[in-house]
Structure formats: C-alpha cells, structure tokens
Design an enzyme around this catalytic site. Structure first.
Site, PDB file in Angstrom:
ATOM      1  N   CYS A  24       0.853  -1.195   0.000  1.00 52.89           N
ATOM      2  CA  CYS A  24       0.000   0.000   0.000  1.00 52.89           C
ATOM      3  C   CYS A  24       0.881   1.234   0.000  1.00 52.89           C
ATOM      4  CB  CYS A  24      -0.943   0.003   1.211  1.00 52.89           C
ATOM      5  SG  CYS A  24      -0.083   0.139   2.784  1.00 52.89           S
ATOM      6  N   CYS A  27       3.435   1.626   2.708  1.00 48.01           N
ATOM      7  CA  CYS A  27       4.692   0.903   2.481  1.00 48.01           C
ATOM      8  C   CYS A  27       5.644   1.745   1.638  1.00 48.01           C
ATOM      9  CB  CYS A  27       4.419  -0.425   1.786  1.00 48.01           C
ATOM     10  SG  CYS A  27       3.472  -1.606   2.735  1.00 48.01           S
ATOM     11  N   ASP A 425       6.965  29.273 -31.265  1.00 50.79           N
ATOM     12  CA  ASP A 425       8.028  29.792 -32.114  1.00 50.79           C
ATOM     13  C   ASP A 425       7.560  29.640 -33.563  1.00 50.79           C
ATOM     14  OD1 ASP A 425      10.667  30.571 -32.990  1.00 50.79           O
ATOM     15  OD2 ASP A 425      10.984  28.454 -33.435  1.00 50.79           O
ATOM     16  N   ASP A 632      11.784  24.810 -30.991  1.00 49.61           N
ATOM     17  CA  ASP A 632      12.695  23.760 -31.452  1.00 49.61           C
ATOM     18  C   ASP A 632      14.150  24.188 -31.467  1.00 49.61           C
ATOM     19  OD1 ASP A 632      12.526  25.566 -33.584  1.00 49.61           O
ATOM     20  OD2 ASP A 632      12.973  23.984 -35.044  1.00 49.61           O
ATOM     21  N   ASP A 636      15.062  29.092 -28.204  1.00 46.83           N
ATOM     22  CA  ASP A 636      13.786  28.886 -27.507  1.00 46.83           C
ATOM     23  C   ASP A 636      13.973  28.321 -26.100  1.00 46.83           C
ATOM     24  OD1 ASP A 636      12.259  29.663 -29.779  1.00 46.83           O
ATOM     25  OD2 ASP A 636      12.572  27.671 -30.644  1.00 46.83           O
TER      26      ASP A 636
END
Length: 750
Positions: A24, A27, A425, A632, A636
């Site tokens: 659980c 634990c 962008d 990309d 950026d």
C-alpha cells in the site's frame, strides 16, 4: 536525431531499485523515508505501481547500504542493473494458485451463510471450521504477519498490519469461544478471517494483473529491439549480437527486417515504417544520407547503414528511459496523497480501538465489539489511495508515447491540463524551417517556366539552401525530367558563386545570373519591371532573387518558409478548447504578421530576442495564464524553461528537448493539442480515482464502526476498490489523437 535524457547534477548519481513486498502507499512512504535516512542520499522516490525506487545521492552512497536499509525495513530490494528490463512489478505474480487453494478452503466456511436464507443448515462443527481456517490464517496469511511485524518494528503501519490484526482478532475470538464453550457454541467467525484473507489475496492478484497492463507501452517498445545485426566486414556479411555492433560499422538491412541500430543510409533506397517514433504507420522515404532509427521496419528495399548509436545511446533506449522516468516520477498531487496516507493507518488503528472499547462497554457484547473493530481494520486499507495517481500517470504517458508524444515527467503531465495560452516559435515549429520557392514572376516575353529552368540550371551544383529549393521546385514543375538542371537551352557550365550576392554560369552560349538586386545592378540589369512584385514579397518577410539570361531580365523568384500542413487546424483545435495561441518569434514584423494572418493566431510578438522570449512568458504567467511554450531551437530554450510546460519538436536541437517537459516525435503542431488533451484526460482520471478512493473510506469506515458492515463484505469491498481504481486508469489506453485535416499551404508561405 538525439532525444533528451534528464540528467542529474554532475556531482550526483541516480540509482534505481526494484522493491518487493510493498502492499500500500504506507509501504511506499516507509521505503522512501528509509532510503532518505541513508547518508549521502539527497532524494528518494518510490512508485507503488511500478515498485521502482529512484534514489539520488552523492558519490559516497553505496548500493550495499541502500539494499541493507530497505531489507532492514522489512522489504526486498534489487538494483536495476539491466536498463532494458521492463518497468513492471518486481515479481511476475504467482499468487493465482494460492488464491485458488485459499478459496477452496474458505468455501465450506462461507457456504452455510449463503444457504441459510434458503432454509438449508450446512453449518460445520467448530473443530472442522478451525481446521479449514487455520491453513488460510497462518499459511497463506503468513505474508501479512511478516509484513505487519516489520512495519510495527519500524514504528509505522501498513495494510498488512490492518489485515493481520483484524483477521487475528476474528480467528482468536472464535478459537477462544470454541475452547471455552465447546463445539456447541454457534457464534464463530472463522469464515470472516479466512474469507477476508482470501479476498485480500484475490484483490492483490487482480491488481497485479491490471498493473502489468499499464506498462505494456514500455514492454512493446522493448520488444522492438532486434537481437542480431547483419554486419558487413571486408565484403562479407556476418550476423552479430547487437551489443557487439559499434559505431561506424556497416549494417545491412534486408527488405522487411527491423533496423537493429541507429544510423545513416550509405547505400540503397527504401521506405521505412517509423511508427514507434512518429506514431504514424505510413512509410517514410529513405535515401542515401538519411537517418534511420533502430527498431523501425525496413520496406521493400535493401539498405546499408553506417552505425551511429547502439545500446543505451540509441533513440529507442532513450525513449524507453523517458517514459520510465515519467512513470516513476510523482505528480504534485501524489505528494499530498502520500502525506495523507502516512497518517491514515495510525488514525484507523485509533478508530478501531475506539470501536472495540465503545461497543464493549456500551453493550457488553465483546464478541460483537471485536467483529466491528475487525470490519474497521479490514475496510480501511489505503491501497486505492496509493494507486490512484501513479496508475493513471502510467497509462497516460504510455498511450501518449505510442502516438508520438513523449512526456518527460509527471509534473508536466499534471500541469499541461490547465494550459490557457500556447506560445509558438515560428521557424521549424509552425513552419517547415527550410526555404521553398513560394512565387515565380516573369517579364514578357519570358515565362515562369523559363525563369525556373534557367535558375535551376545555373544553381545545379550549389548546396546553398535556396539552390536546393530551386531544384526542388523545378522537379515539381517538370516531374518527367531526368535531370532538373536540364533546360530547353541545355546544361550550364563554368558555374561561379558570387559570395553574398548569388551565382552566374555559362548557359547556351550566354551568361545566366541568379542573385539579389545588387548582383544584377552591378552587371547592368534594371529590375524596375519587378520592383512592385519584389517589394510586396519582401514586405511579407520573403527573400527575392532575380534571374537574367544574356542581356534580358527574365523575372524573379520568391523564397519563404512554408507553413506546416496541419498548423492552421492545430490553432483551431486549441481555440475550440478555449486556449489562446500567440506567436513569439525573432523574425521581422512582415514574416510574423503573414504567419499570424494565415493561421488565425490571437497575438504576435516579432523581433524578440531569446531572453525577451522568456520575459514575455513570465509576463503572461504573472497575468494569470498557464503558459505552454512550443519551440525547437537553442534560442527557444530560455522560454521553454520559463513556461509552465515546455514542448519541444524532435526535429529541433538537443538543448530545446533537454529543457522541455514534453517532446513531440513528429514535427506536427497538431500534437500540441493532442498532448494537452491526453494531459486533461489523465488528470480527470486522477481526480476520479482519488474521489472514489476517499469516498470509499469516508463512507465505509463509519458504517463499520457503527456495526453496519460485515467483515467479509468489508474485505471484498477493500479488494475491489484497488482493482476498480486501476481498471479506471486503464481506460486511458483507449485514447486516440484527433485527426486534423491538413491545411492548404497555398498563400500561407512566409
């Protein structure tokens, strides 16, 4: 293409362990606490669903210390030395047989309760009940005693402690009554103890089976790895294990085979199915010089590759590690659940004690008091709470990865659902990132075909991006031509580049010129007839080159970065979801505004420097927006880091992908809306799971405390709650990206 892998600081190391014996969330919290106490450990996270512990620490941390600490806490641990092993529970569950035997022993005990309403008295003698229940209680139930004792010894509580205390009370009360009152006493609770243990075992078995389905995405990716590669040495081909292939080796891939390594095509042409990377099954043309990814499927051509990356550095291995890390990380909401779970078990023990004493003192029926306390202990197991978040995250990140959306961490997944503004962008994100011929204009008597033909012949040997764009346009205009450099006037010769201006060549006995206004002006040409056209194109951010042959100006070519086919549909899908889209670019106002008009963007910020992009994102966030940045390039990266969620295109730079929380494996803006969609659906599942897990405990614990819940029903309800939470999360596996109709590029070139 290189995929990002989140890396720890240079002076730290990350270790992963498979943890056994957790039942659980209490634990998992206990293992985390134990690991963090080891000297040199800076952080530890345990995922209950995957049973994986991720430990970050300095170089002074030793594996042996960590293993010993976990084992001392009462759990099993093993270092994940093989990174190719699946992120699945440590043990393939072998509890099915145990559940079956336990159920067979418990059936005669529960049968009289089921037959009594029919007027059938099938109650077994007390000693027979004891003989049937004892193997279940102390044989199959021994696991609960061991784990409960370890938790008690460590000063904490878990599900096993609750089950062992509850069933022991019912079994002990029944045994005491049998010994004191003899076999004629009618009130035994052996069936409650045995059936509760059986039901808990059944629930854990079903839960384990369901949890394994959440890791199917990773196992499917791992299955794509070929074991052998056909390597060419000195003209002969030999089969070698992939692990023995090194960078630079030449690998031969026959039609229909899986490509065993990442590499570059040296010889041959074919179509390759890269659906594992892009999420799309259509073939992609591969020519000499093209990159290929290990695990993808070769089409009908023979390919010879030069190996670029194998093993842990291959794209496929990096994808698997990214998905595993996302599934192992905890979402912010899970940390709140962990804090609640850590105090949940002690609170339940107090409620059970109050129930026992209250019923015993108020009614004097201590048998009834014990039974009600047992119901409280059994019903309160916090398994569903611990599984609510990680199972949904595992299912969500897994299905996203299958469709080309790699989510690096759980925080990105949880944050993306609330995005209100997406900043894009331009170059390489909304546009293709490579120049193309967007317009051809001629001066009579020349025709556009003459302009394009002369330009293609003149630039036949140039590798300049604009020259490649001209040749591509000529190929489209004359698809039957075997050589795009061939015109009606023959081939060009004596080609010479003029740095910064263009090029000239000998064509049909006369000089041909292709270049900017300065080149033609320096050689006596008047571009007056093309002035209006060229000015209008340049105002849109396009580049204009003029073409002349002999003494005549033939016309001009306009070059621009064309919009991606799905860009307009992607913006529209975001608008339908109530999300604003803005353009954040370093390009000039002409090109930026042309893109904004073509796509219907809500706002435009042009001529923005990299640091200014990050400041713009920060201002939007300060105004109350949840911002996703899509880019990309290296420029950026600051904005990707400043945004609530960074989304990178895989066709971009490694820096951008390292910075972003989500990577799109296809250069398709439509995947932005898909990423937000799967994030929203995953977050809905998390909330649904947490609601039902909390509601289950809020409703049933009081019922048990007030004597309205039988222990057998409590055990069944507790077991099914965990299964229902996992099953609800698995519904995410049915998610599919929305198909966006391609936009017509037409005038959208910029």
């Amino acid at each position: 293409m290189t995929l990002p892998i989140p890396m720890p600081p240079a002076d730290s190391a990350v270790l992963e362990f498979e943890i056994g014996g957790m039942t659980c969330s209490a634990c998992a919290a206990r293992v985390e606490k134990t690991l963090r106490k080891v000297g040199g450990v800076t952080d530890a996270n345990v995922n209950l669903a995957t049973e994986i512990a991720t430990v970050t620490g300095g170089p002074q941390v030793h594996v042996a210390q960590l293993l010993a600490a976990v084992e001392k806490a009462g759990y099993e641990a093993r270092l994940r030395a093989d990174e190719d092993s699946p992120a699945a529970p440590v043990r393939t569950d072998r509890g099915g047989l145990a559940v079956m035997i336990s159920a067979l022993l418990s059936a005669p005990l529960i049968a009289p309760m089921l037959l009594a309403p029919l007027g059938v008295d099938a109650m077994l003698p007390g000693w027979w009940q004891l003989l049937l229940a004892a193997p279940v209680q102390f044989g199959f139930g021994a696991r609960f005693y061991r784990a409960g004792w370890n938790a008690l010894r460590a000063g904490s509580g878990n599900m096993d402690l609750l089950v062992s205390l509850g069933t022991s009370a019912a079994f002990g009360l029944s045994t005491w009554q049998l010994l004191v009152h003899g076999d004629g006493h009618a009130h035994y609770y052996f069936e409650a103890a045995a059936v509760v243990i059986t039901l808990v075992m059944l629930g854990k078995w079903l839960e384990a089976r369901a949890k394994r389905k959440t890791t199917e995405a990773i196992r499917a990716l791992q299955a794509l790895r070929p074991d052998e590669a056909r390597v060419r040495h000195a003209g002969t081909e030999v089969m070698l294990p992939v692990r023995r292939v090194v960078s630079g080796d030449e690998v031969v891939v026959r039609p229909g085979e899986r490509i065993p390594v990442d590499g570059i095509v040296l010889e041959g042409t074919s179509q390759v199915d890269e659906s594992l990377i892009t999420g799309e099954s259509h073939g992609i043309d591969k020519l000499p010089g093209a990159r290929v990814t290990g695990g993808s499927i070769n089409g009908d051509g023979l390919l010879v590759l030069r190996t670029g990356a194998v093993g842990a550095e291959s794209v496929l291995s990096r994808i698997i590690r990214m998905v595993e890390q996302a599934q192992a990380n905890k979402a912010p909401i899970q940390r709140l659940v962990d804090r609640v779970s850590s105090i949940f078990v002690p609170v339940v023990l107090v409620i059970a004690l109050v129930t026992l004493v209250g019923w015993g003192l108020a009614g004097g029926d201590w048998s009834r008091a014990i039974l009600n306390a047992v119901s409280v202990l059994v019903i309160a197991c916090p398994c569903a709470l611990g599984l609510a978040t990680p199972t949904a995250i595992m299912a969500g990140t897994g299905v996203a990865a299958r469709h080309g959306i790699l989510i690096k961490d759980a925080q990105a997944l949880e944050t993306a659902h609330a995005v209100t503004l997406v900043a894009f962008d331009k170059t390489g994100t909304l546009t293709a990132g490579t120049p193309a011929v967007t317009g051809v204009e001629s001066v009579a008597p020349a025709t556009p075909a003459d302009v394009l033909g002369v330009a293609a012949a003149t630039l036949a040997g140039s590798e300049h991006p604009l020259a490649r764009a001209v040749r591509d346009a000529a190929r489209v205009a004359q698809p039957s031509a075997d050589q795009p450099a061939t015109t009606s006037q023959g081939r060009a010769s004596d080609v010479q580049a003029v740095p910064g201006k263009g090029a000239h060549a000998e064509l049909a006995g006369r000089l041909a010129w292709v270049g900017n206004e300065r080149l033609l002006a320096d050689n006596g040409f008047d571009i007056g007839p093309m002035r209006t056209w060229s000015t209008a194109r340049q105002a849109q951010g396009q580049t204009v080159s003029f073409v002349a042959h002999g003494d005549h100006l033939l016309g001009a070519l306009a070059f621009g970065d064309t919009l991606r086919p799905t860009a307009k549909a992607a913006i529209e899908r975001l608008r339908q979801r109530g999300i604003r889209s803005v353009l954040l670019t370093g390009d000039g106002p002409g090109a930026a505004n042309a893109v904004a008009r073509a796509l219907g963007l809500d706002d435009v910020r042009s001529q923005v420097l990299p640091q200014d992009k990050a400041e713009a994102v920060a201002r939007w966030r300060a105004a109350g927006d949840v911002v996703a940045m899509v880019g990309d390039g290296v420029n950026d990266a600051p904005a990707l880091a400043a945004a609530d969620v960074g989304i990178a295109m895989s066709s971009g730079t490694d820096v951008a992908m390292h910075t972003a929380g989500i990577t799109l494996m296809r250069s398709d803006p439509a995947l932005v809306a898909d990423a937000i969609d799967i994030a929203r659906r995953t977050y809905v599942k998390i909330r649904q799971n947490l609601f039902w897990a909390f509601a289950y405990n809020v409703v049933f614990i009081p019922l048990a405390a007030f004597g309205r819940l039988d222990p057998v029903f409590a055990g069944a309800a507790m077991a099914m709650s965990s299964v229902s939470v996992v099953s609800n999360a698995l519904l995410l596996r049915r998610w599919r990206p929305e198909k966006s109709p391609p936009s017509r590029p037409g005038p959208g070139a910029c």
